[in-house]
Design a protein around this motif. Structure first.
Motif, PDB file in Angstrom:
ATOM      1  N   GLY A  72     -10.698 -38.426  82.331  1.00  0.00           N
ATOM      2  CA  GLY A  72      -9.736 -38.161  83.390  1.00  0.00           C
ATOM      3  C   GLY A  72      -9.406 -36.686  83.442  1.00  0.00           C
ATOM      4  N   ARG A  73      -8.499 -36.329  84.313  1.00  0.00           N
ATOM      5  CA  ARG A  73      -8.126 -34.924  84.430  1.00  0.00           C
ATOM      6  C   ARG A  73      -6.620 -34.805  84.456  1.00  0.00           C
ATOM      7  NH1 ARG A  73      -8.348 -30.623  88.544  1.00  0.00           N
ATOM      8  NH2 ARG A  73      -8.838 -32.180  90.103  1.00  0.00           N
ATOM      9  N   LEU A  74      -6.105 -34.004  83.534  1.00  0.00           N
ATOM     10  CA  LEU A  74      -4.673 -33.713  83.440  1.00  0.00           C
ATOM     11  C   LEU A  74      -4.415 -32.209  83.564  1.00  0.00           C
ATOM     12  CD1 LEU A  74      -3.844 -35.971  80.352  1.00  0.00           C
ATOM     13  CD2 LEU A  74      -3.454 -36.519  82.759  1.00  0.00           C
ATOM     14  N   ASP A  75      -5.470 -31.419  83.635  1.00  0.00           N
ATOM     15  CA  ASP A  75      -5.365 -29.958  83.588  1.00  0.00           C
ATOM     16  C   ASP A  75      -5.756 -29.363  84.940  1.00  0.00           C
ATOM     17  OD1 ASP A  75      -5.048 -29.731  80.504  1.00  0.00           O
ATOM     18  OD2 ASP A  75      -6.737 -31.071  80.841  1.00  0.00           O
ATOM     19  N   TYR A  76      -5.036 -28.312  85.344  1.00  0.00           N
ATOM     20  CA  TYR A  76      -5.215 -27.803  86.695  1.00  0.00           C
ATOM     21  C   TYR A  76      -5.050 -26.288  86.764  1.00  0.00           C
ATOM     22  CZ  TYR A  76      -4.488 -32.676  87.667  1.00  0.00           C
ATOM     23  OH  TYR A  76      -4.609 -34.040  87.654  1.00  0.00           O
ATOM     24  N   ILE A  77      -5.745 -25.713  87.726  1.00  0.00           N
ATOM     25  CA  ILE A  77      -5.454 -24.382  88.233  1.00  0.00           C
ATOM     26  C   ILE A  77      -5.279 -24.598  89.734  1.00  0.00           C
ATOM     27  CG2 ILE A  77      -6.315 -22.053  88.662  1.00  0.00           C
ATOM     28  CD1 ILE A  77      -7.983 -22.287  86.115  1.00  0.00           C
ATOM     29  N   LEU A  78      -4.081 -24.421  90.222  1.00  0.00           N
ATOM     30  CA  LEU A  78      -3.800 -24.633  91.637  1.00  0.00           C
ATOM     31  C   LEU A  78      -3.697 -23.278  92.326  1.00  0.00           C
ATOM     32  CD1 LEU A  78      -1.128 -27.461  91.349  1.00  0.00           C
ATOM     33  CD2 LEU A  78      -3.578 -27.686  91.751  1.00  0.00           C
ATOM     34  N   LEU A  79      -4.289 -23.188  93.500  1.00  0.00           N
ATOM     35  CA  LEU A  79      -4.314 -21.928  94.238  1.00  0.00           C
ATOM     36  C   LEU A  79      -3.475 -22.030  95.503  1.00  0.00           C
ATOM     37  CD1 LEU A  79      -8.154 -21.207  94.047  1.00  0.00           C
ATOM     38  CD2 LEU A  79      -6.356 -20.261  92.602  1.00  0.00           C
ATOM     39  N   SER A  80      -2.774 -20.956  95.811  1.00  0.00           N
ATOM     40  CA  SER A  80      -2.048 -20.896  97.075  1.00  0.00           C
ATOM     41  C   SER A  80      -3.067 -20.780  98.200  1.00  0.00           C
ATOM     42  CB  SER A  80      -1.106 -19.695  97.088  1.00  0.00           C
ATOM     43  OG  SER A  80      -1.859 -18.501  97.116  1.00  0.00           O
ATOM     44  N   PRO A  81      -2.703 -21.129  99.424  1.00  0.00           N
ATOM     45  CA  PRO A  81      -3.644 -21.002 100.543  1.00  0.00           C
ATOM     46  C   PRO A  81      -4.185 -19.572 100.685  1.00  0.00           C
ATOM     47  CG  PRO A  81      -1.773 -22.324 101.202  1.00  0.00           C
ATOM     48  CD  PRO A  81      -1.460 -21.772  99.833  1.00  0.00           C
TER      49      PRO A  81
END
Length: 147
Positions: A72-81
């Motif tokens: 599964g995935r619990l780790d993230y790098i989220l990017l602004s638009p």
């Protein structure tokens, strides 16, 4: 960025990314009316997400970052638009989550290690004591490159 302790389609990630009440009409996210101090929250209903983008969302075969009885995935790098157009590449470095319990000290009790050592032989102890980047965590590291 980091371990958000939530799978991609759970409430926290939906609120941070693409939740839209019209798109997810079958699923309404409602908050508690009060926080733990008893204060009324400003917005008790979520009708739209914050719009951050998950560059790893379309990697179903290799997009896992954690293994506990299933991938599964619990780790993230989220990017602004605004940053999304600067994304050059994204990568999950698979060096941890799929490591065998035989060589991963963080996932076994001492009793299990003793049993495995007696069954497998002398080389196990040497493998467990090696110093490398492998088995450094139970999560996989994520990397992005921006231009």
């Amino acid at each position: 960025m980091g371990d958000l302790n939530s799978y991609p389609k759970e409430d926290p990630l939906l609120v941070l990314t693409d939740y839209d009440l019209a798109r997810y009409a079958y699923y309404k996210i409602a908050h508690s009316d009060y926080n733990y101090l008893g204060t009324t929250l400003l917005n008790a209903r979520t009708i739209t997400g914050f719009g951050y983008h998950d560059p790893f969302v379309n990697q179903p075969d290799t997009g896992w970052t954690y293994s506990f009885k299933a991938l599964g995935r619990l780790d993230y790098i989220l990017l602004s638009p605004d940053l999304l157009s600067s994304l050059v590449t994204q990568k999950i470095w698979h060096i941890n989550a799929a490591e065998s319990n035989l060589v991963n000290n963080s996932r076994q009790s001492n009793r299990n290690r003793e049993i495995n050592s007696s069954r497998v032989g002398v080389g196990v102890s040497a493998m467990r004591n090696m110093t490398s980047v492998f088995s450094s965590s139970d999560h996989e590291p994520l990397f992005i490159e921006l231009k």
